[in-house]
Design a protein around this motif. Structure first.
Motif, PDB file in Angstrom:
ATOM      1  N   ILE A  75       9.684  19.009 -10.726  1.00  0.00           N
ATOM      2  CA  ILE A  75       9.222  18.106  -9.668  1.00  0.00           C
ATOM      3  C   ILE A  75      10.299  17.951  -8.598  1.00  0.00           C
ATOM      4  O   ILE A  75      10.011  17.995  -7.405  1.00  0.00           O
ATOM      5  CB  ILE A  75       8.816  16.747 -10.263  1.00  0.00           C
ATOM      6  CG1 ILE A  75       7.711  16.959 -11.286  1.00  0.00           C
ATOM      7  CG2 ILE A  75       8.357  15.802  -9.170  1.00  0.00           C
ATOM      8  CD1 ILE A  75       7.380  15.749 -12.090  1.00  0.00           C
ATOM      9  N   SER A  76      11.557  17.795  -9.017  1.00  0.00           N
ATOM     10  CA  SER A  76      12.640  17.658  -8.040  1.00  0.00           C
ATOM     11  C   SER A  76      12.718  18.901  -7.159  1.00  0.00           C
ATOM     12  O   SER A  76      12.898  18.809  -5.947  1.00  0.00           O
ATOM     13  CB  SER A  76      13.983  17.468  -8.741  1.00  0.00           C
ATOM     14  OG  SER A  76      13.912  16.455  -9.690  1.00  0.00           O
ATOM     15  N   ARG A  77      12.571  20.048  -7.782  1.00  0.00           N
ATOM     16  CA  ARG A  77      12.663  21.310  -7.061  1.00  0.00           C
ATOM     17  C   ARG A  77      11.614  21.367  -5.957  1.00  0.00           C
ATOM     18  O   ARG A  77      11.893  21.713  -4.817  1.00  0.00           O
ATOM     19  CB  ARG A  77      12.427  22.445  -8.052  1.00  0.00           C
ATOM     20  CG  ARG A  77      12.658  23.812  -7.514  1.00  0.00           C
ATOM     21  CD  ARG A  77      12.539  24.814  -8.631  1.00  0.00           C
ATOM     22  NE  ARG A  77      11.192  24.897  -9.142  1.00  0.00           N
ATOM     23  CZ  ARG A  77      10.897  25.141 -10.422  1.00  0.00           C
ATOM     24  NH1 ARG A  77      11.842  25.282 -11.294  1.00  0.00           N
ATOM     25  NH2 ARG A  77       9.659  25.223 -10.797  1.00  0.00           N
ATOM     26  N   GLU A  78      10.396  20.969  -6.340  1.00  0.00           N
ATOM     27  CA  GLU A  78       9.307  21.033  -5.381  1.00  0.00           C
ATOM     28  C   GLU A  78       9.587  20.130  -4.182  1.00  0.00           C
ATOM     29  O   GLU A  78       9.305  20.487  -3.044  1.00  0.00           O
ATOM     30  CB  GLU A  78       8.016  20.597  -6.070  1.00  0.00           C
ATOM     31  CG  GLU A  78       6.822  21.379  -5.635  1.00  0.00           C
ATOM     32  CD  GLU A  78       5.611  21.056  -6.490  1.00  0.00           C
ATOM     33  OE1 GLU A  78       4.633  20.610  -5.918  1.00  0.00           O
ATOM     34  OE2 GLU A  78       5.685  21.240  -7.727  1.00  0.00           O
ATOM     35  N   ILE A  79      10.161  18.962  -4.462  1.00  0.00           N
ATOM     36  CA  ILE A  79      10.382  18.018  -3.376  1.00  0.00           C
ATOM     37  C   ILE A  79      11.585  18.420  -2.526  1.00  0.00           C
ATOM     38  O   ILE A  79      11.539  18.344  -1.299  1.00  0.00           O
ATOM     39  CB  ILE A  79      10.505  16.605  -3.954  1.00  0.00           C
ATOM     40  CG1 ILE A  79       9.085  16.105  -4.220  1.00  0.00           C
ATOM     41  CG2 ILE A  79      11.219  15.681  -3.014  1.00  0.00           C
ATOM     42  CD1 ILE A  79       8.978  15.045  -5.204  1.00  0.00           C
ATOM     43  N   VAL A 137      12.679  12.245  -6.898  1.00  0.00           N
ATOM     44  CA  VAL A 137      13.520  12.382  -8.085  1.00  0.00           C
ATOM     45  C   VAL A 137      13.334  11.178  -9.005  1.00  0.00           C
ATOM     46  O   VAL A 137      13.258  11.317 -10.225  1.00  0.00           O
ATOM     47  CB  VAL A 137      15.000  12.541  -7.688  1.00  0.00           C
ATOM     48  CG1 VAL A 137      15.896  12.470  -8.904  1.00  0.00           C
ATOM     49  CG2 VAL A 137      15.198  13.858  -6.962  1.00  0.00           C
ATOM     50  N   VAL A 138      13.229   9.979  -8.391  1.00  0.00           N
ATOM     51  CA  VAL A 138      13.018   8.782  -9.215  1.00  0.00           C
ATOM     52  C   VAL A 138      11.714   8.916  -9.999  1.00  0.00           C
ATOM     53  O   VAL A 138      11.668   8.677 -11.209  1.00  0.00           O
ATOM     54  CB  VAL A 138      12.996   7.510  -8.337  1.00  0.00           C
ATOM     55  CG1 VAL A 138      12.547   6.317  -9.158  1.00  0.00           C
ATOM     56  CG2 VAL A 138      14.360   7.258  -7.747  1.00  0.00           C
ATOM     57  N   SER A 139      10.652   9.349  -9.328  1.00  0.00           N
ATOM     58  CA  SER A 139       9.389   9.418 -10.049  1.00  0.00           C
ATOM     59  C   SER A 139       9.417  10.556 -11.066  1.00  0.00           C
ATOM     60  O   SER A 139       8.852  10.439 -12.153  1.00  0.00           O
ATOM     61  CB  SER A 139       8.219   9.546  -9.078  1.00  0.00           C
ATOM     62  OG  SER A 139       7.941  10.879  -8.811  1.00  0.00           O
ATOM     63  N   ILE A 193      21.309  11.687 -19.385  1.00  0.00           N
ATOM     64  CA  ILE A 193      21.885  13.028 -19.502  1.00  0.00           C
ATOM     65  C   ILE A 193      21.089  14.031 -18.671  1.00  0.00           C
ATOM     66  O   ILE A 193      21.654  14.873 -17.972  1.00  0.00           O
ATOM     67  CB  ILE A 193      21.906  13.484 -20.980  1.00  0.00           C
ATOM     68  CG1 ILE A 193      22.759  12.531 -21.812  1.00  0.00           C
ATOM     69  CG2 ILE A 193      22.414  14.911 -21.107  1.00  0.00           C
ATOM     70  CD1 ILE A 193      22.647  12.758 -23.296  1.00  0.00           C
ATOM     71  N   ALA A 194      19.767  13.932 -18.731  1.00  0.00           N
ATOM     72  CA  ALA A 194      18.939  15.003 -18.162  1.00  0.00           C
ATOM     73  C   ALA A 194      18.853  14.953 -16.645  1.00  0.00           C
ATOM     74  O   ALA A 194      18.875  15.993 -15.993  1.00  0.00           O
ATOM     75  CB  ALA A 194      17.533  14.948 -18.768  1.00  0.00           C
ATOM     76  N   VAL A 195      18.769  13.737 -16.071  1.00  0.00           N
ATOM     77  CA  VAL A 195      18.474  13.667 -14.638  1.00  0.00           C
ATOM     78  C   VAL A 195      19.559  14.321 -13.764  1.00  0.00           C
ATOM     79  O   VAL A 195      19.227  15.146 -12.901  1.00  0.00           O
ATOM     80  CB  VAL A 195      18.180  12.211 -14.214  1.00  0.00           C
ATOM     81  CG1 VAL A 195      18.118  12.091 -12.711  1.00  0.00           C
ATOM     82  CG2 VAL A 195      16.872  11.759 -14.829  1.00  0.00           C
ATOM     83  N   PRO A 196      20.856  14.010 -13.969  1.00  0.00           N
ATOM     84  CA  PRO A 196      21.846  14.680 -13.105  1.00  0.00           C
ATOM     85  C   PRO A 196      21.794  16.193 -13.231  1.00  0.00           C
ATOM     86  O   PRO A 196      21.860  16.909 -12.229  1.00  0.00           O
ATOM     87  CB  PRO A 196      23.179  14.135 -13.624  1.00  0.00           C
ATOM     88  CG  PRO A 196      22.857  12.924 -14.399  1.00  0.00           C
ATOM     89  CD  PRO A 196      21.478  13.088 -14.920  1.00  0.00           C
ATOM     90  N   ILE A 197      21.645  16.679 -14.459  1.00  0.00           N
ATOM     91  CA  ILE A 197      21.607  18.134 -14.643  1.00  0.00           C
ATOM     92  C   ILE A 197      20.353  18.707 -13.987  1.00  0.00           C
ATOM     93  O   ILE A 197      20.401  19.737 -13.304  1.00  0.00           O
ATOM     94  CB  ILE A 197      21.662  18.483 -16.148  1.00  0.00           C
ATOM     95  CG1 ILE A 197      22.991  18.004 -16.728  1.00  0.00           C
ATOM     96  CG2 ILE A 197      21.502  19.977 -16.361  1.00  0.00           C
ATOM     97  CD1 ILE A 197      23.170  18.292 -18.190  1.00  0.00           C
ATOM     98  N   ALA A 198      19.236  18.007 -14.149  1.00  0.00           N
ATOM     99  CA  ALA A 198      17.987  18.496 -13.569  1.00  0.00           C
ATOM    100  C   ALA A 198      18.084  18.561 -12.048  1.00  0.00           C
ATOM    101  O   ALA A 198      17.636  19.528 -11.427  1.00  0.00           O
ATOM    102  CB  ALA A 198      16.822  17.605 -13.989  1.00  0.00           C
ATOM    103  N   VAL A 199      18.693  17.533 -11.445  1.00  0.00           N
ATOM    104  CA  VAL A 199      18.867  17.536  -9.994  1.00  0.00           C
ATOM    105  C   VAL A 199      19.750  18.715  -9.593  1.00  0.00           C
ATOM    106  O   VAL A 199      19.464  19.431  -8.628  1.00  0.00           O
ATOM    107  CB  VAL A 199      19.464  16.196  -9.518  1.00  0.00           C
ATOM    108  CG1 VAL A 199      19.898  16.283  -8.069  1.00  0.00           C
ATOM    109  CG2 VAL A 199      18.445  15.083  -9.692  1.00  0.00           C
ATOM    110  N   GLY A 200      20.802  18.943 -10.369  1.00  0.00           N
ATOM    111  CA  GLY A 200      21.682  20.086 -10.096  1.00  0.00           C
ATOM    112  C   GLY A 200      20.922  21.402 -10.167  1.00  0.00           C
ATOM    113  O   GLY A 200      21.037  22.249  -9.284  1.00  0.00           O
ATOM    114  N   VAL A 201      20.116  21.550 -11.216  1.00  0.00           N
ATOM    115  CA  VAL A 201      19.365  22.803 -11.370  1.00  0.00           C
ATOM    116  C   VAL A 201      18.374  22.965 -10.217  1.00  0.00           C
ATOM    117  O   VAL A 201      18.220  24.057  -9.655  1.00  0.00           O
ATOM    118  CB  VAL A 201      18.620  22.826 -12.725  1.00  0.00           C
ATOM    119  CG1 VAL A 201      17.758  24.070 -12.836  1.00  0.00           C
ATOM    120  CG2 VAL A 201      19.606  22.773 -13.867  1.00  0.00           C
ATOM    121  N   ALA A 202      17.720  21.845  -9.845  1.00  0.00           N
ATOM    122  CA  ALA A 202      16.737  21.912  -8.764  1.00  0.00           C
ATOM    123  C   ALA A 202      17.435  22.315  -7.464  1.00  0.00           C
ATOM    124  O   ALA A 202      16.930  23.157  -6.711  1.00  0.00           O
ATOM    125  CB  ALA A 202      16.039  20.570  -8.610  1.00  0.00           C
TER     126      ALA A 202
END
Lengths: 350, 306
Positions: free
Chosen positions: A200-204, A239-241, A103-112
């Motif tokens: 972390i995704s945002r930073e990368i 994103v994987v890490s 649930i969290a990863v797709p949303i987190a990537v979207g937010v990033a």
């Protein structure tokens, strides 16, 4: 002064002699360097001790254990002879964390992506900060809010999912209308790990080389195509890490899960559905802290804690390895920072 | 792009349009924008909802002077009154002891990584272990201290034991942020100091660390914010006391998370529910205050690098 003076030829003083900053500096340097090294060593020792102590206290209890520690679902460390196995705990811990991640990863990537490439520049920093605030909310408050206010609105989702996919054991219809189920805990865990994965995704994402992005745009890409062709491939390992770190966090979360998950009755048959209650390693240990009265009982819980430690250890090391091995993002972060340059962020803070 | 777009009316739409995007691509682009914005809005909902819940249910007691000056001594779940003084003090005392132990080790460890060990194998091992420590769940940290403090040494469950386990959680946070800050200190500053004949340790203490001081304070505050909200170590390593106990080495001690935990099963009773939400709001305020302060310090004391 020192013994090197005797051996060194007097006409050719060595370099260290020239730079000798006096006995005070010398001693101070050695002391200070020693302190710094000692602190570094202490960190290694602490991690080693955590493993060693847990192992040392778990072994006697494991030796007395009459059931299979890895494959049994029974948990009766107080019985004579003690019987305990972690199969049920392991299952609930892993399944709840994996659902949280899904649930969290797709949303987190979207937010990033939103904070790096969509939000107006002036808004990006406050937006990133707002999501970071999610990480500041103490977990006990997540737990309380989760079971009292959030769980009721999940009821229709649970009903819908179990009606549609109930033929799978994983989504089997629950025997009761209880909302304190694994699925609810997973959704709350997802909210809790969201800020970690996002940060972390945002930073990368923000470090995707400008040349890649402008190249894509120059070829006539839309913004989304630019992201798909330049940003996402560049940030994939990051994103994987980040997801693995989020997974590690979810595996070890204690109090929110403890409050939300309803513990099944001892006599109830074990249920593999995510719409049933259960216990994770962490919630089991915290729930039974009052039971730590005999060495065998304590040892059983410490053995469970050891397994949790090993699992989170493996997940977190894997996350770091992915970054170190293949991550252009991960490597670049360090290099850019070491030289003291400003990281090439676009609006995003941190 | 803009000049091309200005020419757009010249095309009749039927002929080859080199400036625009095909319908499918434009649609996918819009769809992605909508979905990504939606992700952000979805992520914002829980934050606002939680803050609203805690503030609206907890604010009333916080204006009561007794909340900040009295304990829960003699107050049952059915009775109103009393305050959170014992829990606030307990939380602060345990956090302070944690900081006193963790911060020096963290700063020295960061100095080792940046100034002494840079690039060596040993530093890599230390760095890896810090990552591992970052990922250690609080319940495992608590169990470890339980194993050492109570099972091996036979001491009692006291506030200090909680502090010890919180050290494991605070140490990596402070160490990492200090390390990042020390790395940002320009090498020219160090070289200038060496050139003046200042020994390395003095250079570090008088030049490098003060330059990075703001960042280090930020890390300490974020670390404190993290450990203050931890509940698991409190459950295992110290009992909850309704009385004021300011001695971390003797007896049970109140803390805000355990104060919430104490009454959360009695939420049906109004006095208990009020106290739970007020304690939650107090805890959130403490943690958010530290977070906001950390951001402010970070903003106004950033290392100036060219």
């Amino acid at each position: 002064m020192s013994s090197t003076d005797v051996t060194a030829p007097p006409d050719r003083p060595d370099d260290t002699k020239k730079l000798d900053l006096g006995p005070v500096g010398h001693l101070g340097d050695r002391l200070f360097a020693g302190l710094a090294r000692g602190s570094g060593g202490l960190v290694i020792l602490i991690v080693a001790f955590v493993g060693i102590f847990l192992l040392a206290l778990a072994i006697p209890a494991l030796a007395n254990n009459e059931s299979s520690f890895l494959f049994s679902r029974i948990w009766e460390p107080g019985a004579n002879p003690p019987q305990f196995g972690i199969a049920a705990l392991f299952y609930t811990t892993v399944i709840s964390s994996i659902i949280a991640m899904v649930i969290a990863v797709p949303i987190a990537v979207g937010v990033a992506l939103f904070t790096t490439y969509y939000a107006p520049k002036r808004l990006a920093a406050p937006v990133a900060y707002a999501i970071d605030l999610l990480a500041a909310v103490p977990s006990i408050i997540y737990g309380l809010w989760g079971i009292l206010f959030f769980a009721p609105i999940l009821r229709p989702v649970i009903d819908g999912l179990s009606n549609a996919l109930g033929w799978l054991p994983l989504f089997e219809k629950p025997p009761t209308d209880n909302v304190g189920v694994v699925f609810t805990a997973s959704v709350v865990l997802a909210i809790m790990i969201l800020p970690v994965v996002t940060a972390i995704s945002r930073e990368i994402f923000a470090q995707t080389p400008v040349a890649h992005r402008e190249g894509a745009l120059a070829l006539g890409s839309t913004r989304w195509e630019m992201i798909r062709m330049a940003v996402l491939p560049y940030g994939r390992s990051g994103v994987v890490s980040a997801s693995m770190l989020g997974l590690g966090r979810a595996l070890g979360e204690t109090v929110a899960v403890l409050i939300i998950l309803s513990v099944p009755n001892g006599n109830d048959p074990w249920n593999s559905s995510i719409f049933a209650g259960g216990e994770t390693f962490a919630s089991k240990i915290a729930n039974n802290a009052a039971e730590f009265d005999s060495p065998d009982k304590t040892g059983a819980y410490i053995a469970a804690g050891l397994v949790l430690f090993v699992v989170t250890f493996l997940v977190n090391s894997a996350a770091r390895l992915i970054v170190a091995r293949s991550g252009p993002g991960g490597k670049r972060t360090r290099k850019v920072r070491r030289v003291g340059d400003k990281p090439q962020t676009e609006g995003a803070s941190l | 792009m803009s000049t091309l777009a200005a020419n757009k009316p010249a095309y009749d739409g039927q002929t080859l349009d080199l400036t625009g995007k095909s319908g499918g691509r434009a649609f996918r682009n819009t769809l992605a924008s909508v979905l990504i914005t939606l992700c952000f809005l979805i992520a914002l909902i829980p934050l606002l909802w939680i803050l609203w819940t805690v503030i609206s249910k907890g604010y009333s007691l916080l204006f009561d002077a007794g909340w900040w000056s009295e304990s829960q001594r003699g107050i049952t779940v059915r009775r109103e009154g009393g305050g959170a003084y014992h829990a606030v003090m307990g939380t602060l005392i345990m956090a302070l002891i944690t900081a006193l132990i963790a911060v020096p080790i963290a700063i020295l460890g960061a100095i080792y990584l940046v100034e002494y060990g840079r690039g060596t194998k040993a530093a890599k091992v230390v760095s890896f272990m810090i990552d591992i420590l970052t990922g250690v769940p609080s319940i495992v940290a608590a169990l470890f201290i339980y194993a050492v403090w109570i099972t091996v040494f036979g001491f009692n469950r006291v506030g200090f034991a909680v502090s010890l386990s919180l050290v494991l959680l605070m140490l990596p946070v402070v160490l990492r942020s200090t390390e990042e800050m020390l790395k940002l200190v320009p090498d020219e500053l160090r070289e200038a100091s060496y050139a003046l004949g200042v020994p390395k340790w003095k250079t570090i203490l008088k030049v490098v660390v003060p330059t990075a001081f703001g960042g280090i304070i930020t890390g300490v505050m974020l670390g404190l914010a993290r450990v203050m909200g931890e509940t698991a170590p409190l459950l295992i390593l110290v009992g909850y006391s309704k009385n004021i106990n300011l001695n971390p080495f003797d007896g049970f001690m109140g803390a805000l998370p355990t104060m919430i935990n104490q009454d959360r099963t009695e939420l049906a009773l109004q006095p208990a529910a009020d106290r739970v939400w007020a304690a939650a709001l107090t805890l959130i305020l403490l943690v958010l205050l530290l977070n906001v302060l950390a951001r402010l310090v970070a903003r106004f004391s950033a290392v100036k690098s060219k």
